[in-house]
Design a protein around this motif. Structure first.
Motif, PDB file in Angstrom:
ATOM      1  N   GLY A  13       0.788  -1.229   0.000  1.00 31.33           N
ATOM      2  CA  GLY A  13       0.000   0.000   0.000  1.00 31.33           C
ATOM      3  C   GLY A  13       0.817   1.275   0.000  1.00 31.33           C
ATOM      4  N   THR A  14       2.090   1.187  -0.303  1.00 29.86           N
ATOM      5  CA  THR A  14       2.961   2.363  -0.335  1.00 29.86           C
ATOM      6  C   THR A  14       3.804   2.330  -1.597  1.00 29.86           C
ATOM      7  OG1 THR A  14       4.816   3.455   0.797  1.00 29.86           O
ATOM      8  CG2 THR A  14       4.642   1.073   1.043  1.00 29.86           C
ATOM      9  N   ASP A  15       4.305   3.488  -1.994  1.00 34.30           N
ATOM     10  CA  ASP A  15       5.203   3.536  -3.147  1.00 34.30           C
ATOM     11  C   ASP A  15       6.617   3.119  -2.791  1.00 34.30           C
ATOM     12  OD1 ASP A  15       3.202   4.420  -4.839  1.00 34.30           O
ATOM     13  OD2 ASP A  15       3.612   6.547  -4.462  1.00 34.30           O
ATOM     14  N   ASP A  16       6.904   2.990  -1.501  1.00 33.70           N
ATOM     15  CA  ASP A  16       8.244   2.629  -1.061  1.00 33.70           C
ATOM     16  C   ASP A  16       8.418   1.114  -1.032  1.00 33.70           C
ATOM     17  OD1 ASP A  16       8.891   5.320  -0.640  1.00 33.70           O
ATOM     18  OD2 ASP A  16       8.020   5.276   1.370  1.00 33.70           O
ATOM     19  N   LEU A  17       9.659   0.682  -1.129  1.00 33.47           N
ATOM     20  CA  LEU A  17       9.981  -0.728  -0.988  1.00 33.47           C
ATOM     21  C   LEU A  17       9.680  -1.168   0.445  1.00 33.47           C
ATOM     22  CD1 LEU A  17      11.472  -3.254  -2.284  1.00 33.47           C
ATOM     23  CD2 LEU A  17      13.525  -2.379  -1.147  1.00 33.47           C
ATOM     24  N   THR A  18       8.930  -2.272   0.591  1.00 33.65           N
ATOM     25  CA  THR A  18       8.671  -2.829   1.915  1.00 33.65           C
ATOM     26  C   THR A  18       9.459  -4.126   2.062  1.00 33.65           C
ATOM     27  OG1 THR A  18       6.700  -4.044   1.172  1.00 33.65           O
ATOM     28  CG2 THR A  18       6.380  -1.792   2.020  1.00 33.65           C
ATOM     29  N   TRP A 209       3.064 -10.713  -8.207  1.00 32.36           N
ATOM     30  CA  TRP A 209       3.948 -11.819  -8.604  1.00 32.36           C
ATOM     31  C   TRP A 209       5.071 -11.906  -7.585  1.00 32.36           C
ATOM     32  CZ3 TRP A 209       7.131 -12.032 -13.819  1.00 32.36           C
ATOM     33  CH2 TRP A 209       7.472 -13.365 -14.107  1.00 32.36           C
ATOM     34  N   LEU A 210       5.272 -13.103  -7.053  1.00 33.09           N
ATOM     35  CA  LEU A 210       6.369 -13.366  -6.121  1.00 33.09           C
ATOM     36  C   LEU A 210       7.404 -14.219  -6.836  1.00 33.09           C
ATOM     37  CD1 LEU A 210       7.679 -13.353  -3.307  1.00 33.09           C
ATOM     38  CD2 LEU A 210       6.178 -15.265  -2.688  1.00 33.09           C
ATOM     39  N   PHE A 211       8.637 -13.701  -6.902  1.00 30.02           N
ATOM     40  CA  PHE A 211       9.657 -14.413  -7.670  1.00 30.02           C
ATOM     41  C   PHE A 211      10.916 -14.588  -6.823  1.00 30.02           C
ATOM     42  CE2 PHE A 211      12.047 -15.748 -11.374  1.00 30.02           C
ATOM     43  CZ  PHE A 211      11.067 -16.327 -12.167  1.00 30.02           C
ATOM     44  N   TYR A 212      11.814 -15.400  -7.358  1.00 32.07           N
ATOM     45  CA  TYR A 212      13.065 -15.706  -6.684  1.00 32.07           C
ATOM     46  C   TYR A 212      14.105 -14.622  -6.974  1.00 32.07           C
ATOM     47  CZ  TYR A 212      10.495 -20.058  -6.957  1.00 32.07           C
ATOM     48  OH  TYR A 212       9.489 -20.997  -6.896  1.00 32.07           O
ATOM     49  N   HIS A 213      15.211 -14.699  -6.275  1.00 36.07           N
ATOM     50  CA  HIS A 213      16.289 -13.754  -6.513  1.00 36.07           C
ATOM     51  C   HIS A 213      16.832 -13.902  -7.925  1.00 36.07           C
ATOM     52  CE1 HIS A 213      20.639 -12.740  -6.582  1.00 36.07           C
ATOM     53  NE2 HIS A 213      20.175 -11.638  -6.045  1.00 36.07           N
ATOM     54  N   LEU A 214      17.074 -12.764  -8.575  1.00 34.91           N
ATOM     55  CA  LEU A 214      17.630 -12.738  -9.926  1.00 34.91           C
ATOM     56  C   LEU A 214      18.752 -11.705  -9.991  1.00 34.91           C
ATOM     57  CD1 LEU A 214      14.315 -12.649 -11.988  1.00 34.91           C
ATOM     58  CD2 LEU A 214      15.851 -14.614 -11.800  1.00 34.91           C
ATOM     59  N   PRO A 215      19.778 -11.944 -10.817  1.00 33.67           N
ATOM     60  CA  PRO A 215      20.767 -10.885 -11.074  1.00 33.67           C
ATOM     61  C   PRO A 215      20.080  -9.646 -11.633  1.00 33.67           C
ATOM     62  CG  PRO A 215      21.470 -12.994 -12.001  1.00 33.67           C
ATOM     63  CD  PRO A 215      20.051 -13.170 -11.582  1.00 33.67           C
ATOM     64  N   GLU A 216      20.657  -8.492 -11.402  1.00 30.59           N
ATOM     65  CA  GLU A 216      19.966  -7.242 -11.718  1.00 30.59           C
ATOM     66  C   GLU A 216      19.617  -7.095 -13.193  1.00 30.59           C
ATOM     67  OE1 GLU A 216      21.743  -3.740  -9.928  1.00 30.59           O
ATOM     68  OE2 GLU A 216      22.394  -4.975  -8.244  1.00 30.59           O
ATOM     69  N   ASP A 273      14.457  -0.739  -5.291  1.00 33.65           N
ATOM     70  CA  ASP A 273      13.336   0.190  -5.171  1.00 33.65           C
ATOM     71  C   ASP A 273      13.200   1.026  -6.435  1.00 33.65           C
ATOM     72  OD1 ASP A 273      11.247   1.647  -4.102  1.00 33.65           O
ATOM     73  OD2 ASP A 273      12.511   2.869  -2.800  1.00 33.65           O
ATOM     74  N   ALA A 274      14.308   1.545  -6.931  1.00 35.44           N
ATOM     75  CA  ALA A 274      14.287   2.374  -8.138  1.00 35.44           C
ATOM     76  C   ALA A 274      13.864   1.575  -9.363  1.00 35.44           C
ATOM     77  CB  ALA A 274      15.657   3.006  -8.364  1.00 35.44           C
ATOM     78  N   MET A 275      14.188   0.284  -9.397  1.00 34.62           N
ATOM     79  CA  MET A 275      13.818  -0.560 -10.526  1.00 34.62           C
ATOM     80  C   MET A 275      12.329  -0.889 -10.531  1.00 34.62           C
ATOM     81  SD  MET A 275      17.059  -3.204 -10.588  1.00 34.62           S
ATOM     82  CE  MET A 275      16.468  -4.149 -12.001  1.00 34.62           C
ATOM     83  N   GLY A 276      11.665  -0.741  -9.399  1.00 35.40           N
ATOM     84  CA  GLY A 276      10.235  -1.012  -9.337  1.00 35.40           C
ATOM     85  C   GLY A 276       9.846  -2.242  -8.553  1.00 35.40           C
ATOM     86  N   VAL A 277      10.782  -2.814  -7.804  1.00 32.33           N
ATOM     87  CA  VAL A 277      10.431  -3.912  -6.906  1.00 32.33           C
ATOM     88  C   VAL A 277       9.630  -3.336  -5.743  1.00 32.33           C
ATOM     89  CG1 VAL A 277      11.324  -5.707  -5.362  1.00 32.33           C
ATOM     90  CG2 VAL A 277      12.444  -5.262  -7.559  1.00 32.33           C
ATOM     91  N   ASP A 278       8.529  -4.000  -5.383  1.00 28.28           N
ATOM     92  CA  ASP A 278       7.638  -3.469  -4.357  1.00 28.28           C
ATOM     93  C   ASP A 278       7.872  -4.063  -2.970  1.00 28.28           C
ATOM     94  OD1 ASP A 278       5.678  -1.789  -6.041  1.00 28.28           O
ATOM     95  OD2 ASP A 278       5.736  -3.695  -7.107  1.00 28.28           O
TER      96      ASP A 278
END
Length: 304
Positions: A13-18, A209-216, A273-278
């Motif tokens: 519910g926020t624009d920030d990374l949680t 969508w919940l995903f696993y760790h990925l290289p940037e 956060d800048a890339m758009g991960v929530d």
């Protein structure tokens, strides 16, 4: 949104990374963790400002896979976590739908959601431990279709009273109802990984969508594809975080994440956060988990 229960609002519910943290909070990955310690640490995570606690669904222990999740059944475990916390979101990461009857999932999830005042967010998956499928008499090749059927039925019985529906799971003729209903119109569903579905299907049928760790660089392409299909629906990911004693230490890859100093982690999570991960689900394996959680919160996430 009608499906935005308290847990979904806390996490997305926020624009920030949680930030959430995954059970087990101790380093007991292959044996039963001490439940009193785990629940005390759950309360500590909430006090530190973490936004969610995530429990995995591991129906049967397979030593070759190397871990047993938090060992306890996720519904029972999250009910205990709810009783020991107040506002932090409670998530599954993730319920293996093909190995569970969808009506049982619907009943259990709605019960936890009600008992926690709407804090449940439901990660759902097709599973990845090969011997479990014959143990439950499920054809591994049917996983994708069974997953879709389950998602459809979950939505139906949560939203409708005395529904009519039919599938490989059975038949409802309109004379039975599922109770309790969730606190919101439906419990938010986060398909996990690819779940043997297309990105378009996940975008249309999931609440994120919940995903696993990925290289940037790989993550960037996944996010582009997700935004093209899902618009503003949230993207969450798992990151293993091992804090080095030296705050200036450079990153070293570990399974699903990194070992690094706090300075590097601050910049890394700012980049996500800048890339758009929530939302990120971190795991903090340590011989002193209380100290590790505190250090991670104070030296990294409070600075984002």
């Amino acid at each position: 949104m009608d499906h935005a229960n308290a847990g979904y609002e806390r996490v997305f519910g926020t624009d920030d990374l949680t930030v959430g943290v995954g059970f087990p909070l101790t380093d007991a990955s292959e044996s039963r963790p001490d439940h009193e310690t785990e629940l005390r640490l759950a309360g500590h995570a909430e006090e530190l400002g973490f936004d969610a606690l995530w429990a995995r669904d591991v129906p049967l222990y397979w030593p070759r896979f190397g871990d047993a999740g938090q060992t306890f059944d996720p519904w029972t475990w999250l009910t205990a976590a709810a009783a020991n916390t107040d506002e932090i979101a409670l998530g599954t990461a993730s319920v293996v739908l093909p190995l569970r009857h969808p009506l049982h999932v619907a009943k259990s999830a709605a019960s936890v959601d009600r008992l926690s005042d709407g804090r449940l967010v439901l990660g759902v998956a097709t599973g990845d431990r090969d011997p479990e499928y014959p143990a439950f008499d499920v054809e591994a090749d049917d996983r994708g279709a069974l997953f879709r059927e389950s998602v459809d039925l979950l939505r139906t019985v949560w939203r409708e009273g005395f529904p009519e529906a039919e599938g490989r799971w059975g038949r409802l003729d309109g004379d039975l109802d599922l109770v309790p209903k969730p606190t919101a119109e439906t419990i938010p569903l986060l398909p996990t990984g690819n779940a043997r579905q297309s990105v378009e299907w996940i975008a249309d049928n999931g609440d994120g969508w919940l995903f696993y760790h990925l290289p940037e660089d790989t993550l960037e392409s996944y996010l582009d594809e997700w935004r093209g299909a899902a618009g503003e629906k949230p993207y969450a990911m798992v990151v293993r975080t091992v804090l080095a004693d030296d705050p200036t230490a450079d990153p070293e890859p570990v399974h699903q994440g990194y070992r690094a100093g706090s300075e590097w982690f601050v910049e890394y999570f700012r980049t996500l956060d800048a890339m758009g991960v929530d939302h990120v689900v971190v795991s903090t394996p340590s011989e002193d988990p209380e100290r590790e959680l505190t250090a991670l919160a104070e030296s990294v996430f409070e600075r984002l």
